[in-house]
Design a protein around this motif. Structure first.
Motif, short mmCIF file in Angstrom:
data_model
loop_
_atom_site.label_atom_id
_atom_site.label_comp_id
_atom_site.label_asym_id
_atom_site.label_seq_id
_atom_site.Cartn_x
_atom_site.Cartn_y
_atom_site.Cartn_z
N SER A 1 -33.59 34.42 -34.00
CA SER A 1 -32.99 33.11 -34.28
C SER A 1 -33.06 32.74 -35.75
CB SER A 1 -33.68 32.03 -33.45
OG SER A 1 -35.07 31.99 -33.73
N ASN A 2 -33.94 33.41 -36.52
CA ASN A 2 -34.07 33.14 -37.95
C ASN A 2 -33.26 34.11 -38.81
OD1 ASN A 2 -35.74 30.84 -38.26
ND2 ASN A 2 -37.49 32.05 -37.57
N LYS B 1 -33.59 30.02 -29.08
CA LYS B 1 -34.96 29.51 -29.00
C LYS B 1 -35.60 29.61 -30.38
CE LYS B 1 -35.42 28.72 -24.51
NZ LYS B 1 -35.77 27.38 -23.97
N GLY B 2 -36.55 28.74 -30.65
CA GLY B 2 -37.16 28.73 -31.98
C GLY B 2 -36.29 27.96 -32.95
N SER B 3 -35.65 28.66 -33.87
CA SER B 3 -34.70 28.02 -34.80
C SER B 3 -33.36 27.86 -34.09
CB SER B 3 -34.55 28.86 -36.07
OG SER B 3 -35.76 28.93 -36.77
N SER B 4 -33.36 27.04 -33.05
CA SER B 4 -32.16 26.91 -32.21
C SER B 4 -31.02 26.28 -32.99
CB SER B 4 -32.47 26.07 -30.98
OG SER B 4 -32.89 24.77 -31.35
N THR C 1 -33.83 35.70 -28.04
CA THR C 1 -33.97 34.32 -28.53
C THR C 1 -32.65 33.83 -29.10
OG1 THR C 1 -34.71 35.10 -30.71
CG2 THR C 1 -36.42 34.61 -29.07
N VAL D 1 -40.28 23.87 -26.44
CA VAL D 1 -39.78 24.99 -27.23
C VAL D 1 -38.30 24.72 -27.49
CG1 VAL D 1 -39.42 27.47 -27.39
CG2 VAL D 1 -41.41 26.57 -26.15
#
Length: 406
Positions: free
Chosen positions: A38-39, A60-63, A78, A112
């Motif tokens: 995601s990054n 997910k994460g840096s959505s 993700t 999350v």
């Protein structure tokens, strides 16, 4: 081109976002296919799951973050991804369009952060013809590349200024301000030579190291309420006091754990490059305590200035010492009271310490002012880039043949 001629469509009629696939680090084979999280790029593999140019969207994460790959790649689980099998639109045009939709604000999971695909699909967007999309993408590629080149130059300037600041600090706190001074071997492996009239003294000889509050103890009787600092409050180069915890404990116990103005705060653990970096406490919160994972170093005022110690911990020498002596795990590192007490301090007189602190405050202030100006320039360029993309994908900017010429 005019937006009046472009029909509006729900995003779900233009594109279908596919789920990325699971691929742990251990299962990646040597290869030249980029693996995307995601990054952005998180590694490489020997096979892809997308076809050709690919848009990768953080799930997910840096959505909601949007990335672009010129070649087939492997988006992991993700992410969502878009390639030629999931849309009839021009992939690069779609990349610019998705970047404007603020997908990062469509989170469906508060614990999350996660992108809600159905919310994204419900977005209504203008839909130019495929030919128009190609023209827009070509123009934006050219224009954004020019802006990105300038931003890259500005970011390099920031890196050079930061390197200059570190160099100035290191030289001043380990060699003083006079170039012609006679030097001697410090006897410390990481320190090298220091001015002949300086000493290399272990920190425990010129300071007191106060341990902090151990959480979980049960107290009774007459208690007082006190604020206390956690590791999360001591950041790299600043204190984050937005969320400060409190505890109730006996007044006598609290008195032995209070921070005093001039203490240098140092965290026990964290990222390796931040380990041992000191922050000067200036009494921001009255009668504040500190958790036991934060050390409070209290210099003996007749021998060591707190500001001078803080500068030493941020110098290249300080970084080398704590990185070399710290206990390392996969992602984190830690130090302890013994290592901190043994930290060799290059020690000039109090008068000379004051001169060095004043000199460095002036120099670093000048450098930070230059960096601040460059950061503003970068922010302006990024806003300009975003405005051009917005004008193009909404039809507010008419692209001519001259715009596409080299």
């Amino acid at each position: 081109m005019s937006s009046i001629k472009w029909p509006k469509k729900r995003l779900k009629r233009i594109v279908r976002c596919k789920y990325g696939d699971s691929l742990s680090k251990e299962n990646r084979e040597k290869g030249d296919v980029n693996v995307y999280g995601s990054n952005g790029v998180v590694g490489s593999h020997n096979k892809s799951i997308s076809f050709g140019k690919t848009i990768i969207i953080g799930r997910k994460g840096s959505s909601g973050s949007v990335h672009f790959s010129e070649n087939s790649c492997f988006p992991i689980d993700t992410t969502f991804f878009v390639d030629k099998t999931t849309t009839k639109a021009d992939i690069k045009y779609l990349f610019y369009l998705l970047g404007l939709l603020e997908l990062d604000k469509m989170n469906s999971d508060s614990a999350v952060p996660g992108l809600n695909r159905e919310h994204a699909y419900s977005k209504e967007v203008l839909s130019p013809s495929y030919t128009e999309q190609k023209i827009i993408a070509k123009y934006l590629d050219k224009t954004c590349a020019s802006i990105d080149t300038i931003i890259s130059i500005k970011q390099k300037q920031l890196e050079l200024l930061e390197a200059l600041k570190k160099s100035i600090i290191h030289k001043a706190v380990t060699q003083g301000l006079e170039d012609s001074v006679e030097m001697k071997d410090s006897g410390v492996e990481w320190l090298g030579k220091i001015p002949r009239h300086w000493k290399a003294v272990k920190l425990k000889r010129i300071s007191k190291i106060q341990s902090g509050l151990t959480l979980g103890k049960q107290y009774s009787g007459n208690l007082v309420k006190r604020s206390y600092l956690r590791v999360a409050n001591v950041q790299d180069g600043y204190l984050d006091l937005q969320d400060v915890s409190t505890i109730s404990l006996p007044k006598k116990t609290a008195a032995g754990l209070e921070l005093k103005k001039g203490d240098v705060l140092m965290t026990e653990g964290g990222d390796l490059d931040k380990l041992g970096r000191g922050f000067l406490w200036e009494g921001q919160i009255e009668k504040c305590l500190h958790q036991n994972h934060i050390f409070a170093i209290r210099p003996i005022k007749s021998k060591l200035m707190a500001a001078f110690l803080t500068l030493i911990t941020t110098s290249s020498y300080g970084r080398i010492y704590f990185e070399a002596t710290g206990k390392k795990t996969t992602n984190l590192a830690s130090t302890n009271a013994s290592k901190i007490k043994a930290f060799p301090i290059p020690l000039p007189s109090k008068k000379e310490q004051g001169e060095i602190v004043d000199f460095l405050n002036k120099k670093t202030t000048q450098i930070e002012k230059l960096k601040k100006n460059i950061i503003k320039q970068i922010e302006t360029l990024e806003l300009y880039r975003k405005s051009i993309v917005h004008e193009c994908v909404t039809g507010k900017r008419r692209i001519t043949d001259n715009d596409l010429k080299e």
